[in-house]
Design a protein around this motif. Structure first.
Motif, PDB file in Angstrom:
ATOM      1  N   THR A  27       0.937  -1.623  -0.287  1.00  0.00           N
ATOM      2  CA  THR A  27       0.231  -0.035  -0.209  1.00  0.00           C
ATOM      3  C   THR A  27       0.914   1.093   0.304  1.00  0.00           C
ATOM      4  OG1 THR A  27      -0.394  -0.091   2.585  1.00  0.00           O
ATOM      5  CG2 THR A  27      -2.165  -1.338   1.031  1.00  0.00           C
ATOM      6  N   ASP A  28       2.275   1.100   0.264  1.00  0.00           N
ATOM      7  CA  ASP A  28       3.262   2.279   0.320  1.00  0.00           C
ATOM      8  C   ASP A  28       3.890   2.548  -1.104  1.00  0.00           C
ATOM      9  OD1 ASP A  28       1.400   2.837   2.631  1.00  0.00           O
ATOM     10  OD2 ASP A  28       3.766   1.682   4.266  1.00  0.00           O
ATOM     11  N   ILE A  29       3.954   1.722  -1.435  1.00  0.00           N
ATOM     12  CA  ILE A  29       5.379   1.533  -2.945  1.00  0.00           C
ATOM     13  C   ILE A  29       4.646   2.360  -3.617  1.00  0.00           C
ATOM     14  CG2 ILE A  29       6.373   0.019  -4.268  1.00  0.00           C
ATOM     15  CD1 ILE A  29       6.512  -1.889  -2.150  1.00  0.00           C
ATOM     16  N   SER A  30       4.577   2.868  -4.771  1.00  0.00           N
ATOM     17  CA  SER A  30       4.049   3.769  -5.211  1.00  0.00           C
ATOM     18  C   SER A  30       4.130   3.613  -6.862  1.00  0.00           C
ATOM     19  CB  SER A  30       4.525   5.093  -5.617  1.00  0.00           C
ATOM     20  OG  SER A  30       5.343   5.600  -5.894  1.00  0.00           O
ATOM     21  N   THR A  39      -0.479   2.700  -6.189  1.00  0.00           N
ATOM     22  CA  THR A  39       0.423   2.040  -5.361  1.00  0.00           C
ATOM     23  C   THR A  39       0.417   0.519  -6.279  1.00  0.00           C
ATOM     24  OG1 THR A  39      -1.109   1.316  -3.795  1.00  0.00           O
ATOM     25  CG2 THR A  39      -0.328   3.336  -3.342  1.00  0.00           C
ATOM     26  N   TYR A  41      -0.670  -2.375  -4.514  1.00  0.00           N
ATOM     27  CA  TYR A  41      -1.898  -2.841  -3.404  1.00  0.00           C
ATOM     28  C   TYR A  41      -3.341  -2.169  -4.524  1.00  0.00           C
ATOM     29  CZ  TYR A  41      -5.599  -4.611  -0.737  1.00  0.00           C
ATOM     30  OH  TYR A  41      -6.702  -4.823   0.155  1.00  0.00           O
ATOM     31  N   ARG A  43      -3.503  -0.612  -7.965  1.00  0.00           N
ATOM     32  CA  ARG A  43      -3.049  -1.236  -9.553  1.00  0.00           C
ATOM     33  C   ARG A  43      -3.822  -3.024  -9.387  1.00  0.00           C
ATOM     34  NH1 ARG A  43       0.514  -4.103 -12.929  1.00  0.00           N
ATOM     35  NH2 ARG A  43       0.183  -2.678 -14.985  1.00  0.00           N
ATOM     36  N   HIS A  70      -8.836   0.781   1.054  1.00  0.00           N
ATOM     37  CA  HIS A  70      -9.751   0.126  -0.410  1.00  0.00           C
ATOM     38  C   HIS A  70     -10.703  -0.425  -0.334  1.00  0.00           C
ATOM     39  CE1 HIS A  70      -4.638   0.981  -0.328  1.00  0.00           C
ATOM     40  NE2 HIS A  70      -4.988   1.588  -2.275  1.00  0.00           N
ATOM     41  N   ASP A 104       1.863  -8.104  -3.161  1.00  0.00           N
ATOM     42  CA  ASP A 104       2.639  -6.866  -3.400  1.00  0.00           C
ATOM     43  C   ASP A 104       3.163  -7.357  -4.958  1.00  0.00           C
ATOM     44  OD1 ASP A 104       4.420  -9.632  -3.339  1.00  0.00           O
ATOM     45  OD2 ASP A 104       5.426  -9.055  -2.374  1.00  0.00           O
ATOM     46  N   GLN A 247      10.531   0.376  -2.452  1.00  0.00           N
ATOM     47  CA  GLN A 247      10.054   0.817  -3.619  1.00  0.00           C
ATOM     48  C   GLN A 247      11.077   1.050  -4.506  1.00  0.00           C
ATOM     49  OE1 GLN A 247       7.732   3.336  -4.227  1.00  0.00           O
ATOM     50  NE2 GLN A 247       8.473   3.701  -5.589  1.00  0.00           N
TER      51      GLN A 247
END
Length: 525
Positions: A27-30, A39, A41, A43, A70, A104, A247
């Motif tokens: 959820t924190d990876i863009s 993010t 998640y 996508r 979400h 992920d 990231q």
């Protein structure tokens, strides 16, 4: 619809830790290069909406609030045992097929589609070690091991072969000669969900035996295989899939994904892999592009089928003129009738538009076009006056029609009988057993039995298909529809209807003997 479960708690590293430190929740990876910069998640949820608009995500309590922002349901779990029990709860209540994926995951839409539409009742995404031997060793050749090798950041603790997963290892379970890693996605038919729930609960009770690097889906496949479920394999065929832990890995994955042509992969997947020689080399090399052109302009598979039918009838009419130019025109028209017969299925697979009417039209009017051309050829022979009153040619046409009808009847009846025949049960093994020796010994014993008698003969013939020349010879000898239409077009254009029917009868007779012999042997094996 498909019940989707996302796993928000990925495994720990098997070797060295991440270069940047700790794993970051999906959820924190863009994904800055993707439209809208979602993010990882977010996508994935967008990709899965058509399958399940309310998926279940299993996450650690500290990550749960971010996942709850979400769509879908979030189930909190404190450890691996909790993950397995939560998944068992979902499986027990499932009324549809299940897709289990790591949260992920970065994947092409096409890969997700191919996984969920596979004919196998259970199928897992794998990556195969390119250096591993493809042949299946006997149990005495190697000792079971808990391997430390890594493929794409995941333990290489899986043995695959014969088109399925043979054995799976963990930090506790040793595997003989592992040659693959399970990437995470697992698709299950509804009939296996109850067994999955039962297996997940049993695995949860053994969670103290597993290591931090053991993945939930890896454990599930271990349990299913040891319960006798045939878990099929899906290898990426041009599609992109990766699991990203931070990231930096996500940025690298975005660059790698940009190098893939997903539309071309989707187009290639629209072509059936089991086509005959003529179809593969003289039709599908370009028909896929016609299919894409038609799909992008909104044409439906049924409309393409109607074009094929019309071309088939025009071909029959051209043959019926009894002239040389009519024969040449009929040959060209029957060829393109077959091209569009291939295009309709490719449009359906490319545009993902399937229907019962389309399947019925395709199967029924293939025969209709073929028999109409038989009539046209016989009528043309009569009109031309070169064969007297044409009675001899009409007799050949009727015999060819009867032979082909008999072959179709045998094909459908054998297929129906095969579908009713239950598969041979696979060996099972208790989950508490620490190695796979007994499992592999039983598989070797079964293999030895199959190598004797009729089964051995069939296996030799199957193995011979590894040679390209034998593979295509076997494809051609059965005289599939592509070869039949090619034979009609070539002989009618260059010779006369009598030669056409004699070709159909001789080749068709050889094909009938070959297929009938093979089916009798398979029935006896």
């Amino acid at each position: 619809m498909t019940r989707v479960v996302l796993l928000g708690s990925p495994p720990g590293p098997i070797g060295s830790p991440l270069p940047g430190g700790q794993r970051v929740p999906a959820t924190d990876i863009s994904l800055a290069s993707q439209p809208g910069a979602p993010t990882v998640y977010g996508r994935l949820l967008e990709q899965l909406t058509a399958l399940d608009p309310q998926p279940t995500t299993i996450a650690r309590p500290g990550d749960a609030p971010a996942y709850r922002a979400h769509a879908g349901q979030v189930v909190e779990s404190r450890d691996l045992a909790g993950d397995l029990r939560a998944l068992a709860d979902v499986a027990e209540g499932a009324t549809e097929n299940m897709l289990i994926m790591p949260a992920d995951s970065m994947a092409h839409d096409e890969l997700i589609y191919q996984l969920t539409k596979a004919k196998r009742a259970a199928i897992a995404l794998i990556v195969l070690d390119p250096e591993s031997a493809a042949e299946e060793p006997s149990p005495g050749e190697a000792r079971p091991e808990i391997g430390g090798e890594v493929l794409e950041g995941l333990p290489m603790r899986t043995r695959v072969g014969l088109g399925r997963v043979i054995s799976v290892g963990t930090a506790y379970h040793a595997v003989t000669r592992p040659n693959a890693a399970l990437l995470g996605p697992l698709h299950l038919h509804l009939r296996h969900t109850a067994l999955l729930a039962e297996t997940a609960r049993e695995l949860a009770d053994l969670a103290h035996l597993f290591g931090p690097e053991d993945d939930v889906t890896e454990l599930l496949v271990l349990g299913l295989v040891r319960r006798g479920v045939s878990v099929g394999l899906y290898e990426r065929a041009g599609e992109f899939y990766a699991r990203v832990r931070d990231q930096r890995e996500a940025d690298e994955a975005q660059v790698a994904m940009a190098g893939y042509d997903e539309d071309r992969v989707r187009l290639d997947n629209a072509v059936k892999g089991a086509d005959g020689f003529f179809t593969t080399f003289f039709v599908s090399t370009y028909s896929r592009f016609i299919a894409r052109w038609a799909a992008r302009r909104g044409m439906t598979p049924n409309q393409v089928t109607l074009i094929s039918i019309a071309l088939g009838l025009l071909s029959a009419g051209a043959f019926a003129t009894g002239t040389r130019w009519g024969a040449v025109a009929g040959a060209v028209l029957i060829y393109f009738a077959f091209v569009f017969d291939c295009v309709d299925g490719q449009v359906a697979r490319y545009a993902r538009k399937f229907g019962v009417l389309g399947a019925w039209l395709d199967a029924t009017f293939d025969r209709f076009k073929e028999y109409a051309v038989f009539v046209g050829l016989a009528a043309g022979a009569t009109v031309s006056g070169r064969f007297g009153d044409g009675e001899g040619v009409w007799t050949l046409a009727l015999v060819a029609l009867a032979l082909q009808s008999g072959r179709h009847l045998l094909d459908f009846s054998f297929g129906a009988a095969n579908r009713r025949k239950p598969p041979a049960p696979l060996p099972t093994l208790e989950l508490k057993v620490a190695d796979d020796v007994k499992l592999r010994e039983e598989l070797e014993r079964r293999s030895a039995v199959k190598r004797g008698g009729v089964g051995g003969l069939l296996k030799l013939w199957t193995d011979a298909g590894r040679f390209r020349s034998v593979h295509w010879a076997r494809k051609m000898i059965v005289f599939p529809i592509g070869e039949r239409f090619a034979a009609i077009a070539i002989t009618a254009a260059l010779f006369d209807p009598r030669v056409t029917f004699l070709t159909l009868l001789i080749w068709g007779g050889v094909a009938a003997i070959y297929t009938l012999t093979g089916r009798l042997l398979r029935s006896l094996a």
